[in-house]
Design a protein around this motif. Sequence first.
Motif, PDB file in Angstrom:
ATOM      1  N   ARG A   1       0.834  -1.213   0.000  1.00 17.23           N
ATOM      2  CA  ARG A   1       0.000   0.000   0.000  1.00 17.23           C
ATOM      3  C   ARG A   1       0.863   1.255   0.000  1.00 17.23           C
ATOM      4  O   ARG A   1       0.552   2.232  -0.665  1.00 17.23           O
ATOM      5  N   GLU A   2       1.954   1.214   0.759  1.00 18.06           N
ATOM      6  CA  GLU A   2       2.843   2.382   0.860  1.00 18.06           C
ATOM      7  C   GLU A   2       3.641   2.589  -0.424  1.00 18.06           C
ATOM      8  O   GLU A   2       3.810   3.717  -0.883  1.00 18.06           O
ATOM      9  N   ILE A   3       4.136   1.515  -0.989  1.00 12.16           N
ATOM     10  CA  ILE A   3       5.044   1.611  -2.127  1.00 12.16           C
ATOM     11  C   ILE A   3       4.304   1.728  -3.458  1.00 12.16           C
ATOM     12  O   ILE A   3       4.844   2.239  -4.427  1.00 12.16           O
ATOM     13  N   ASN A   4       3.048   1.239  -3.497  1.00 13.99           N
ATOM     14  CA  ASN A   4       2.261   1.262  -4.730  1.00 13.99           C
ATOM     15  C   ASN A   4       0.831   1.715  -4.413  1.00 13.99           C
ATOM     16  O   ASN A   4      -0.098   0.895  -4.416  1.00 13.99           O
ATOM     17  N   PRO A   5       0.640   3.003  -4.147  1.00 15.09           N
ATOM     18  CA  PRO A   5      -0.692   3.494  -3.784  1.00 15.09           C
ATOM     19  C   PRO A   5      -1.764   3.213  -4.842  1.00 15.09           C
ATOM     20  O   PRO A   5      -2.939   3.108  -4.505  1.00 15.09           O
ATOM     21  N   ALA A   6      -1.371   3.045  -6.081  1.00 16.64           N
ATOM     22  CA  ALA A   6      -2.350   2.757  -7.134  1.00 16.64           C
ATOM     23  C   ALA A   6      -3.047   1.415  -6.909  1.00 16.64           C
ATOM     24  O   ALA A   6      -4.156   1.203  -7.404  1.00 16.64           O
ATOM     25  N   GLY A   7      -2.430   0.525  -6.159  1.00 16.96           N
ATOM     26  CA  GLY A   7      -3.010  -0.793  -5.928  1.00 16.96           C
ATOM     27  C   GLY A   7      -3.766  -0.937  -4.616  1.00 16.96           C
ATOM     28  O   GLY A   7      -4.178  -2.038  -4.267  1.00 16.96           O
ATOM     29  N   ILE A   8      -3.969   0.160  -3.900  1.00 16.29           N
ATOM     30  CA  ILE A   8      -4.590   0.091  -2.578  1.00 16.29           C
ATOM     31  C   ILE A   8      -5.921  -0.651  -2.597  1.00 16.29           C
ATOM     32  O   ILE A   8      -6.169  -1.509  -1.744  1.00 16.29           O
ATOM     33  N   SER A   9      -6.775  -0.359  -3.541  1.00 14.65           N
ATOM     34  CA  SER A   9      -8.089  -1.022  -3.551  1.00 14.65           C
ATOM     35  C   SER A   9      -7.935  -2.531  -3.748  1.00 14.65           C
ATOM     36  O   SER A   9      -8.664  -3.319  -3.132  1.00 14.65           O
TER      37      SER A   9
ATOM     38  N   GLN B   1       2.885  -6.118  -9.576  1.00 13.06           N
ATOM     39  CA  GLN B   1       2.432  -7.370 -10.198  1.00 13.06           C
ATOM     40  C   GLN B   1       1.302  -8.007  -9.398  1.00 13.06           C
ATOM     41  O   GLN B   1       0.346  -8.525  -9.973  1.00 13.06           O
ATOM     42  N   LEU B   2       1.401  -7.957  -8.078  1.00 14.20           N
ATOM     43  CA  LEU B   2       0.338  -8.510  -7.236  1.00 14.20           C
ATOM     44  C   LEU B   2      -0.959  -7.755  -7.461  1.00 14.20           C
ATOM     45  O   LEU B   2      -2.015  -8.356  -7.669  1.00 14.20           O
ATOM     46  N   ALA B   3      -0.899  -6.426  -7.455  1.00 15.46           N
ATOM     47  CA  ALA B   3      -2.104  -5.620  -7.680  1.00 15.46           C
ATOM     48  C   ALA B   3      -2.692  -5.899  -9.053  1.00 15.46           C
ATOM     49  O   ALA B   3      -3.911  -6.028  -9.201  1.00 15.46           O
ATOM     50  N   ALA B   4      -1.835  -6.020 -10.056  1.00 13.51           N
ATOM     51  CA  ALA B   4      -2.320  -6.276 -11.414  1.00 13.51           C
ATOM     52  C   ALA B   4      -2.985  -7.647 -11.503  1.00 13.51           C
ATOM     53  O   ALA B   4      -4.003  -7.805 -12.181  1.00 13.51           O
ATOM     54  N   SER B   5      -2.447  -8.618 -10.806  1.00  9.62           N
ATOM     55  CA  SER B   5      -3.027  -9.966 -10.855  1.00  9.62           C
ATOM     56  C   SER B   5      -4.374 -10.026 -10.138  1.00  9.62           C
ATOM     57  O   SER B   5      -5.172 -10.926 -10.390  1.00  9.62           O
ATOM     58  N   LEU B   6      -4.636  -9.063  -9.272  1.00  8.77           N
ATOM     59  CA  LEU B   6      -5.891  -9.036  -8.528  1.00  8.77           C
ATOM     60  C   LEU B   6      -6.949  -8.157  -9.184  1.00  8.77           C
ATOM     61  O   LEU B   6      -8.094  -8.151  -8.758  1.00  8.77           O
ATOM     62  N   SER B   7      -6.556  -7.438 -10.219  1.00  2.00           N
ATOM     63  CA  SER B   7      -7.496  -6.512 -10.853  1.00  2.00           C
ATOM     64  C   SER B   7      -8.552  -7.283 -11.636  1.00  2.00           C
ATOM     65  O   SER B   7      -8.305  -8.383 -12.118  1.00  2.00           O
ATOM     66  N   PRO B   8      -9.746  -6.709 -11.789  1.00  2.00           N
ATOM     67  CA  PRO B   8     -10.803  -7.365 -12.563  1.00  2.00           C
ATOM     68  C   PRO B   8     -10.374  -7.650 -14.000  1.00  2.00           C
ATOM     69  O   PRO B   8     -10.724  -8.673 -14.560  1.00  2.00           O
ATOM     70  N   ARG B   9      -9.595  -6.766 -14.594  1.00  2.58           N
ATOM     71  CA  ARG B   9      -9.137  -6.976 -15.968  1.00  2.58           C
ATOM     72  C   ARG B   9      -8.257  -8.211 -16.073  1.00  2.58           C
ATOM     73  O   ARG B   9      -8.337  -8.960 -17.027  1.00  2.58           O
ATOM     74  N   ALA B  10      -7.403  -8.424 -15.081  1.00  2.00           N
ATOM     75  CA  ALA B  10      -6.536  -9.597 -15.102  1.00  2.00           C
ATOM     76  C   ALA B  10      -7.352 -10.872 -15.021  1.00  2.00           C
ATOM     77  O   ALA B  10      -7.100 -11.840 -15.726  1.00  2.00           O
ATOM     78  N   ARG B  11      -8.381 -10.874 -14.191  1.00  2.69           N
ATOM     79  CA  ARG B  11      -9.235 -12.061 -14.076  1.00  2.69           C
ATOM     80  C   ARG B  11     -10.019 -12.295 -15.351  1.00  2.69           C
ATOM     81  O   ARG B  11     -10.189 -13.419 -15.787  1.00  2.69           O
ATOM     82  N   GLN B  12     -10.486 -11.231 -16.009  1.00  6.58           N
ATOM     83  CA  GLN B  12     -11.206 -11.386 -17.265  1.00  6.58           C
ATOM     84  C   GLN B  12     -10.281 -11.933 -18.335  1.00  6.58           C
ATOM     85  O   GLN B  12     -10.657 -12.779 -19.131  1.00  6.58           O
ATOM     86  N   GLY B  13      -9.063 -11.443 -18.375  1.00 13.12           N
ATOM     87  CA  GLY B  13      -8.082 -11.901 -19.343  1.00 13.12           C
ATOM     88  C   GLY B  13      -7.781 -13.383 -19.168  1.00 13.12           C
ATOM     89  O   GLY B  13      -7.624 -14.120 -20.135  1.00 13.12           O
ATOM     90  N   ASN B  14      -7.731 -13.856 -17.925  1.00 15.04           N
ATOM     91  CA  ASN B  14      -7.479 -15.263 -17.664  1.00 15.04           C
ATOM     92  C   ASN B  14      -8.633 -16.131 -18.125  1.00 15.04           C
ATOM     93  O   ASN B  14      -8.452 -17.277 -18.498  1.00 15.04           O
ATOM     94  N   ARG B  15      -9.827 -15.636 -18.104  1.00 18.32           N
ATOM     95  CA  ARG B  15     -10.997 -16.398 -18.527  1.00 18.32           C
ATOM     96  C   ARG B  15     -11.020 -16.602 -20.041  1.00 18.32           C
ATOM     97  O   ARG B  15     -11.543 -17.566 -20.528  1.00 18.32           O
ATOM     98  N   ARG B  16     -10.455 -15.660 -20.765  1.00 19.12           N
ATOM     99  CA  ARG B  16     -10.465 -15.726 -22.227  1.00 19.12           C
ATOM    100  C   ARG B  16      -9.493 -16.752 -22.778  1.00 19.12           C
ATOM    101  O   ARG B  16      -9.607 -17.163 -23.893  1.00 19.12           O
ATOM    102  N   LYS B  17      -8.530 -17.128 -22.001  1.00 19.83           N
ATOM    103  CA  LYS B  17      -7.476 -18.047 -22.487  1.00 19.83           C
ATOM    104  C   LYS B  17      -7.973 -19.459 -22.594  1.00 19.83           C
ATOM    105  O   LYS B  17      -8.825 -19.950 -22.017  1.00 19.83           O
TER     106      LYS B  17
END
Length: 117
Positions: A41-49, A101-117
């Motif tokens: 949270r401190e180092i990557n505020p963009a991923g707080i949510s 990378q952790l925040a990106a893997s938890l984002s809704p877009r990342a989960r949608q992308g995994n479903r398409r594969k």
Amino acid sequence: MKTRIIFGIGLAIAMSCSTWAEQPLDPAQVGSFDGMLNVCREINPAGISAYNKLRETLLGQQPEGAVEALTQTPEYRQAYEAARQKSADEPHDKVLKECTQLAASLSPRARQGNRRK
């Protein structure tokens, strides 16, 4: 490498959170996870949510005041500080990359992308 292992373990723990919700929480496990997430949270505020959502999922439904009481235990505090210290010992850029990378893997877009594969 250590940071990647820590994040991998944290993610695996989060994925098995349904069992945590049914059993009492382990203060040391939650402390380690919270310490890691707070560094992110401190180092990557963009991923707080994303980090907040991961913590909510991990903890599940708990009785009122249970999590607050857990965070006051010596086991929680020791594990929390140990997790933060491990991150502090790693290069800043490496920790930032792992948190991003952790925040990106938890984002809704990342989960949608995994479903398409």
